[in-house]
Design a protein around this motif. Structure first.
Motif, PDB file in Angstrom:
ATOM      1  N   ALA A 116       0.822  -1.210   0.000  1.00  0.00           N
ATOM      2  CA  ALA A 116       0.000   0.000   0.000  1.00  0.00           C
ATOM      3  C   ALA A 116       0.859   1.264   0.000  1.00  0.00           C
ATOM      4  O   ALA A 116       0.429   2.308  -0.492  1.00  0.00           O
ATOM      5  N   GLN A 117       2.079   1.163   0.533  1.00  0.00           N
ATOM      6  CA  GLN A 117       2.997   2.300   0.490  1.00  0.00           C
ATOM      7  C   GLN A 117       3.529   2.504  -0.927  1.00  0.00           C
ATOM      8  O   GLN A 117       3.636   3.629  -1.403  1.00  0.00           O
TER       9      GLN A 117
ATOM     10  N   VAL B 282      -3.444   0.654  -6.074  1.00  0.00           N
ATOM     11  CA  VAL B 282      -3.705  -0.756  -6.381  1.00  0.00           C
ATOM     12  C   VAL B 282      -3.974  -1.577  -5.121  1.00  0.00           C
ATOM     13  O   VAL B 282      -4.786  -2.496  -5.141  1.00  0.00           O
ATOM     14  N   PHE B 283      -3.304  -1.249  -4.018  1.00  0.00           N
ATOM     15  CA  PHE B 283      -3.388  -2.033  -2.785  1.00  0.00           C
ATOM     16  C   PHE B 283      -3.939  -1.197  -1.630  1.00  0.00           C
ATOM     17  O   PHE B 283      -3.689   0.001  -1.549  1.00  0.00           O
ATOM     18  N   GLU B 284      -4.619  -1.877  -0.714  1.00  0.00           N
ATOM     19  CA  GLU B 284      -5.129  -1.203   0.482  1.00  0.00           C
ATOM     20  C   GLU B 284      -5.238  -2.218   1.622  1.00  0.00           C
ATOM     21  O   GLU B 284      -5.601  -3.379   1.389  1.00  0.00           O
ATOM     22  N   LEU B 285      -4.933  -1.759   2.828  1.00  0.00           N
ATOM     23  CA  LEU B 285      -5.133  -2.590   4.008  1.00  0.00           C
ATOM     24  C   LEU B 285      -6.576  -2.415   4.474  1.00  0.00           C
ATOM     25  O   LEU B 285      -7.075  -1.298   4.547  1.00  0.00           O
TER      26      LEU B 285
ATOM     27  N   SER C  85       6.502  -3.905  -5.035  1.00  0.00           N
ATOM     28  CA  SER C  85       5.676  -4.411  -3.935  1.00  0.00           C
ATOM     29  C   SER C  85       5.815  -5.921  -3.824  1.00  0.00           C
ATOM     30  O   SER C  85       5.971  -6.463  -2.730  1.00  0.00           O
ATOM     31  N   ALA C  86       5.739  -6.603  -4.966  1.00  0.00           N
ATOM     32  CA  ALA C  86       5.863  -8.066  -4.972  1.00  0.00           C
ATOM     33  C   ALA C  86       7.245  -8.498  -4.492  1.00  0.00           C
ATOM     34  O   ALA C  86       7.368  -9.467  -3.732  1.00  0.00           O
ATOM     35  N   LYS C  87       8.279  -7.766  -4.916  1.00  0.00           N
ATOM     36  CA  LYS C  87       9.652  -8.126  -4.527  1.00  0.00           C
ATOM     37  C   LYS C  87       9.908  -7.901  -3.037  1.00  0.00           C
ATOM     38  O   LYS C  87      10.608  -8.671  -2.400  1.00  0.00           O
ATOM     39  N   GLU C  88       9.350  -6.828  -2.488  1.00  0.00           N
ATOM     40  CA  GLU C  88       9.631  -6.444  -1.106  1.00  0.00           C
ATOM     41  C   GLU C  88       8.668  -7.048  -0.084  1.00  0.00           C
ATOM     42  O   GLU C  88       8.916  -6.959   1.114  1.00  0.00           O
TER      43      GLU C  88
END
Length: 97
Positions: A26-27, A32-35, A71-74
């Motif tokens: 999300a950062q 695209v992403f959300e908590l 995001s996927a890598k980290e």
């Protein structure tokens, strides 16, 4: 032919069973992403709707590809999967070749 014509269409989904709720995704790509209130990350539709169904996927906008890839890598939970829409082959994430 533009770069967008040459780039494969990609989608991203999150395996919530592996999500640690760290929020790195999300950062990197808040579009695209959300908590959610359960502390887990989910993908959002192009209309900004949180997709909470198991295995729900959303298209990756080309301008955000680098952020989604990072995001996927980290991701400490290795739960973010980016795949080609045409053949569902994972290109970034824990199952990528």
């Amino acid at each position: 032919m533009t770069a967008q014509d040459e780039a494969p269409e990609l989608e991203v989904w999150i395996d919530q069973d592996l999500c640690t709720g760290d929020g790195i995704c999300a950062q990197y790509a808040p579009e695209v992403f959300e908590l959610d209130i359960d502390g887990l990350a989910y993908v959002k539709s192009p209309d900004d709707e949180l997709l909470q169904e198991k295995g729900a996927a959303t298209p990756v906008p080309l301008p955000l590809l680098a952020d989604v890839r990072d995001s996927a890598k980290e991701c400490p939970g290795d739960c973010i999967h980016v795949r080609r829409i045409s053949d569902l082959v994972e290109v970034y994430g824990p199952d990528a070749e």
